[in-house]
Design a protein around this motif. Structure first.
Motif, PDB file in Angstrom:
ATOM      1  N   CYS A 339      44.441  33.474  33.546  1.00 11.91           N
ATOM      2  CA  CYS A 339      43.520  33.426  33.988  1.00 11.91           C
ATOM      3  C   CYS A 339      43.829  33.857  35.857  1.00 11.91           C
ATOM      4  CB  CYS A 339      44.021  32.013  35.203  1.00 11.91           C
ATOM      5  SG  CYS A 339      43.654  30.405  34.010  1.00 11.91           S
ATOM      6  N   LEU A 340      45.336  33.891  35.961  1.00 11.84           N
ATOM      7  CA  LEU A 340      45.115  35.738  37.397  1.00 11.84           C
ATOM      8  C   LEU A 340      44.711  36.685  37.356  1.00 11.84           C
ATOM      9  CD1 LEU A 340      49.229  34.778  37.413  1.00 11.84           C
ATOM     10  CD2 LEU A 340      47.768  34.313  39.199  1.00 11.84           C
ATOM     11  N   LEU A 341      44.751  36.594  35.826  1.00 12.46           N
ATOM     12  CA  LEU A 341      43.990  38.190  35.660  1.00 12.46           C
ATOM     13  C   LEU A 341      43.243  37.615  36.181  1.00 12.46           C
ATOM     14  CD1 LEU A 341      44.217  41.456  34.727  1.00 12.46           C
ATOM     15  CD2 LEU A 341      43.885  40.330  32.060  1.00 12.46           C
ATOM     16  N   PHE A 342      41.836  36.974  35.367  1.00 12.15           N
ATOM     17  CA  PHE A 342      40.171  37.557  35.696  1.00 12.15           C
ATOM     18  C   PHE A 342      39.895  36.598  36.772  1.00 12.15           C
ATOM     19  CE2 PHE A 342      37.146  33.797  35.248  1.00 12.15           C
ATOM     20  CZ  PHE A 342      36.258  34.233  34.560  1.00 12.15           C
ATOM     21  N   VAL A 343      41.136  36.174  37.283  1.00 11.45           N
ATOM     22  CA  VAL A 343      40.017  35.389  39.343  1.00 11.45           C
ATOM     23  C   VAL A 343      40.526  36.949  39.877  1.00 11.45           C
ATOM     24  CG1 VAL A 343      40.656  34.268  41.097  1.00 11.45           C
ATOM     25  CG2 VAL A 343      40.960  33.108  38.931  1.00 11.45           C
ATOM     26  N   SER A 344      41.284  37.710  38.892  1.00 12.29           N
ATOM     27  CA  SER A 344      41.165  38.963  40.491  1.00 12.29           C
ATOM     28  C   SER A 344      40.679  39.904  39.964  1.00 12.29           C
ATOM     29  CB  SER A 344      42.737  39.382  40.157  1.00 12.29           C
ATOM     30  OG  SER A 344      42.750  40.216  38.666  1.00 12.29           O
ATOM     31  N   VAL A 345      39.654  40.044  38.657  1.00 13.80           N
ATOM     32  CA  VAL A 345      38.583  41.151  38.812  1.00 13.80           C
ATOM     33  C   VAL A 345      37.268  39.986  38.763  1.00 13.80           C
ATOM     34  CG1 VAL A 345      40.008  42.253  37.299  1.00 13.80           C
ATOM     35  CG2 VAL A 345      38.649  40.683  36.337  1.00 13.80           C
ATOM     36  N   LEU A 346      37.484  38.905  39.130  1.00 14.55           N
ATOM     37  CA  LEU A 346      35.836  38.283  38.593  1.00 14.55           C
ATOM     38  C   LEU A 346      35.091  38.780  40.086  1.00 14.55           C
ATOM     39  CD1 LEU A 346      34.225  36.172  38.347  1.00 14.55           C
ATOM     40  CD2 LEU A 346      35.684  34.571  38.897  1.00 14.55           C
ATOM     41  N   PRO A 347      35.453  38.470  41.570  1.00 13.65           N
ATOM     42  CA  PRO A 347      34.262  39.342  42.277  1.00 13.65           C
ATOM     43  C   PRO A 347      34.247  41.001  42.226  1.00 13.65           C
ATOM     44  CG  PRO A 347      36.700  38.114  43.376  1.00 13.65           C
ATOM     45  CD  PRO A 347      36.774  38.849  41.530  1.00 13.65           C
ATOM     46  N   LEU A 348      34.624  42.016  41.853  1.00 14.22           N
ATOM     47  CA  LEU A 348      34.837  42.733  40.645  1.00 14.22           C
ATOM     48  C   LEU A 348      33.467  43.330  40.073  1.00 14.22           C
ATOM     49  CD1 LEU A 348      38.659  44.812  41.586  1.00 14.22           C
ATOM     50  CD2 LEU A 348      36.716  44.408  43.223  1.00 14.22           C
ATOM     51  N   LEU A 349      33.451  42.052  39.551  1.00 17.86           N
ATOM     52  CA  LEU A 349      32.210  41.934  38.112  1.00 17.86           C
ATOM     53  C   LEU A 349      30.497  42.102  38.877  1.00 17.86           C
ATOM     54  CD1 LEU A 349      33.427  39.639  36.166  1.00 17.86           C
ATOM     55  CD2 LEU A 349      33.620  41.996  35.607  1.00 17.86           C
ATOM     56  N   PHE A 350      31.087  42.035  40.395  1.00 17.85           N
ATOM     57  CA  PHE A 350      29.717  41.774  41.111  1.00 17.85           C
ATOM     58  C   PHE A 350      29.293  42.833  41.002  1.00 17.85           C
ATOM     59  CE2 PHE A 350      31.008  37.156  40.658  1.00 17.85           C
ATOM     60  CZ  PHE A 350      30.050  36.958  38.945  1.00 17.85           C
ATOM     61  N   LEU A 351      30.676  43.828  41.922  1.00 21.67           N
ATOM     62  CA  LEU A 351      29.771  45.335  42.756  1.00 21.67           C
ATOM     63  C   LEU A 351      29.479  46.850  41.531  1.00 21.67           C
ATOM     64  CD1 LEU A 351      32.405  44.934  45.067  1.00 21.67           C
ATOM     65  CD2 LEU A 351      30.090  44.566  45.206  1.00 21.67           C
ATOM     66  N   ASN A 352      28.133  47.213  42.167  1.00 18.21           N
ATOM     67  CA  ASN A 352      27.647  48.836  40.903  1.00 18.21           C
ATOM     68  C   ASN A 352      29.003  49.376  41.618  1.00 18.21           C
ATOM     69  OD1 ASN A 352      25.928  47.502  40.643  1.00 18.21           O
ATOM     70  ND2 ASN A 352      24.569  48.318  42.827  1.00 18.21           N
ATOM     71  N   SER A 353      30.087  49.547  42.513  1.00 20.84           N
ATOM     72  CA  SER A 353      30.711  50.557  42.910  1.00 20.84           C
ATOM     73  C   SER A 353      32.574  50.583  42.057  1.00 20.84           C
ATOM     74  CB  SER A 353      31.460  50.862  43.797  1.00 20.84           C
ATOM     75  OG  SER A 353      31.954  49.360  44.461  1.00 20.84           O
ATOM     76  N   ILE A 354      32.622  50.030  41.361  1.00 20.75           N
ATOM     77  CA  ILE A 354      33.538  49.800  39.870  1.00 20.75           C
ATOM     78  C   ILE A 354      33.412  50.580  38.871  1.00 20.75           C
ATOM     79  CG2 ILE A 354      32.350  47.776  38.451  1.00 20.75           C
ATOM     80  CD1 ILE A 354      36.174  47.642  39.699  1.00 20.75           C
ATOM     81  N   GLY A 355      32.441  51.391  39.041  1.00 19.43           N
ATOM     82  CA  GLY A 355      32.777  51.584  37.522  1.00 19.43           C
ATOM     83  C   GLY A 355      33.309  52.822  37.297  1.00 19.43           C
TER      84      GLY A 355
END
Length: 527
Positions: A339-355
């Motif tokens: 849960c910690l891992l999922f929540v920590s990266v969840l906001p990044l899933l919607f950004l174009n700059s994470i690539g």
């Protein structure tokens, strides 16, 4: 008051315990003694973390290399963080530079980062675990926040590493504040989430993951009642959501550049295809790091994780006597790291700059902190075993950081060697400084030491920048440090390609070829 006995009592309440003046003094001494113990414990833990953090960032300071945006900021004194949607970073950097233009005050921001982060983590640990002894495992738990491998690129920025780390500090510090009523809590979390986004947006994932950590600590310690937990989480959810919405609705549209790569990188895409692509990108970033872990490290690392979870389960069994309650606690503890891992990266899933941005995964430190805290609950022989297994893990953390610092340093020395030659050739080709543009094809090769380190640790290929490349303006920015005129980067055109094909270079060697075409310098690294 009875003057003969010197005691206080309440005649209206039969059976009430009589308190003498001596008992009041004894309680006061006990409180003072406990406060002194907590103060000494805080100072001791803080000093240890400062030492560990400073040792960890030492190779980055010794490398002394400009990292991406630092190149133009050191040369032109510009800021530009408002265009990134980070107005609070802009304000802080101008404040500590006493106005514009910005000066290179490194390594002061990195030193301050180590102190601020040590203070925030010390506050968090001592508040959440007030009765815990300062054992080597608890110290290691605090150190793991800095040992996050995806934090290394953030620490490498000479200018804004301070504000990136401050966003992490604020995420932890807000959980050290207690409140009796929910309204002040909502306001505090609203201000904190808003400030975090205005400092460094990816840290909002860490802020969200600490919501899960609150539940974990309540299950393990049971220090506060369920009422306080509900009040805290409600303020967390309402205030945090309000701060995020305020940032997205008001601050981001007013500050982020409307055109260019910043506008493109800040776009949010909720389509299934985009979410799938970003998920794959994040997984690739993790896999790239994991591919550099050797078997000699994986064995103690896996043992540490398994024994840490075992220690946590044993601690919960001692604390919870009921079978159902114990089973539920164990299940919750097992799903917590996921849960910690999922929540920590969840906001990044919607950004174009994470690539291709490892430095956006700052929230991964909360997962590492979880396993460190789990190990700190161990007792007896299990504790001794964890301390022994912890030693190779610590050695690897520092070995990795020092290898990274040396990778920055060796590439910097090689680039200085090549760029000096390029600058000398440009001055010969353009003695009157008439050229205004530079066009670049290909990219400068990595030095041999960096190639070796990238083979050993594949993550270095993504987080150790190699300048002089054709993709954007950063690729040619280091060259301007050696020239008296400012050459503006331009994309290569068909005319430039024809000129390269049909003309002899002004200068050439085994690394590059240099041409002069009217008011442009053409530099080719495509050999």
């Amino acid at each position: 008051m009875d003057s003969r006995q010197g005691c206080y009592y309440n005649k209206t309440v039969p059976g009430q315990r009589v308190k003498t003046r001596a008992s009041f003094k004894q309680e006061r001494k006990k409180r003072v003694k406990m406060q002194r113990f907590k103060d000494k414990r805080f100072i001791r833990y803080f000093c240890i973390l400062v030492f560990l953090y400073m040792l960890y960032v030492l190779p980055i300071m010794l490398a002394d290399r400009y990292y991406n945006d630092d190149i133009s900021r050191s040369l032109l004194g510009v800021s530009g963080w408002i265009g990134d949607g980070r107005p609070l970073t802009e304000f802080i950097m101008i404040f500590i530079n006493f106005g514009r233009p910005l000066a290179d005050i490194s390594p002061l921001p990195l030193i301050l980062s180590a102190f601020f982060l040590a203070f925030a983590i010390t506050s968090y640990i001592t508040v959440k675990l007030p009765d815990a002894d300062i054992s080597p495992l608890l110290v290691y738990a605090g150190a793991l926040v800095m040992f996050n491998p995806f934090l290394l690129p953030c620490l490498s920025y000479k200018f804004d590493c301070l504000t990136m780390v401050l966003s992490i500090c604020l995420s932890f510090a807000i959980h050290c504040v207690s409140f009796k009523k929910i309204i002040p809590g909502i306001l505090l979390h609203f201000a904190a989430s808003l400030a975090i986004l205005c400092l460094f947006q990816p840290s909002i994932g860490l802020y969200a993951a600490l919501f899960v950590m609150e539940i974990f600590l309540f299950v393990v310690t049971g220090k506060d009642g369920i009422g306080k937990l509900i009040r805290t989480l409600s303020a967390y959810a309402v205030g945090g959501a309000a701060g995020i919405l305020c940032y997205l609705a008001a601050i981001a549209p007013a500050t982020v550049d409307k055109k260019g790569w910043r506008a493109e990188a800040s776009k949010m895409d909720f389509s299934p295809e985009s979410l799938k692509d970003q998920s794959v990108n994040i997984i690739n970033i993790f896999m790239r790091y994991c591919s550099g872990l050797t078997k000699s490290l994986l064995i103690p690392l896996i043992l540490f994780i398994v024994l840490a979870l075992t220690a946590l389960i044993m601690f919960c069994k001692e604390k919870n006597t009921g079978a159902k309650k114990c089973v539920l606690s164990v299940i919750l503890l097992f799903i917590t790291p996921f849960c910690l891992l999922f929540v920590s990266v969840l906001p990044l899933l919607f950004l174009n700059s994470i690539g291709k941005s490892d430095h956006m995964l700052t929230g991964f430190c909360v997962v590492m902190l979880f396993f460190g805290l789990a190990a700190s609950f161990s007792r007896g022989m299990l504790k001794k075993a964890l301390i022994i297994i912890m030693i190779p893990c610590i050695i690897f953390n520092y070995s990795y950081a020092f290898s990274y610092g040396n990778a920055l340093k060796c590439q910097k020395e090689y680039e200085d060697f090549v760029i000096r030659d390029v600058a000398e050739d440009i001055q010969k080709a353009d003695p009157d400084r008439e050229c205004e543009k530079i066009v670049l094809t290909g990219s400068m090769p990595k030095c041999r030491e960096l190639k070796l380190l990238c083979d050993k640790y594949p993550q270095f290929s993504a987080i150790v920048p190699v300048y002089m490349f054709e993709e954007n303006w950063i690729g040619t920015a280091p060259l301007n440090h050696y020239l008296q005129q400012q050459l503006m980067w331009n994309e290569i055109s068909d005319e430039d390609r024809d000129y390269i094909k049909n003309n002899r270079p002004f200068s050439s060697n085994s690394v590059y070829r240099l041409y002069r075409r009217e008011s442009s310098i053409i530099l080719c690294f495509d050999r």
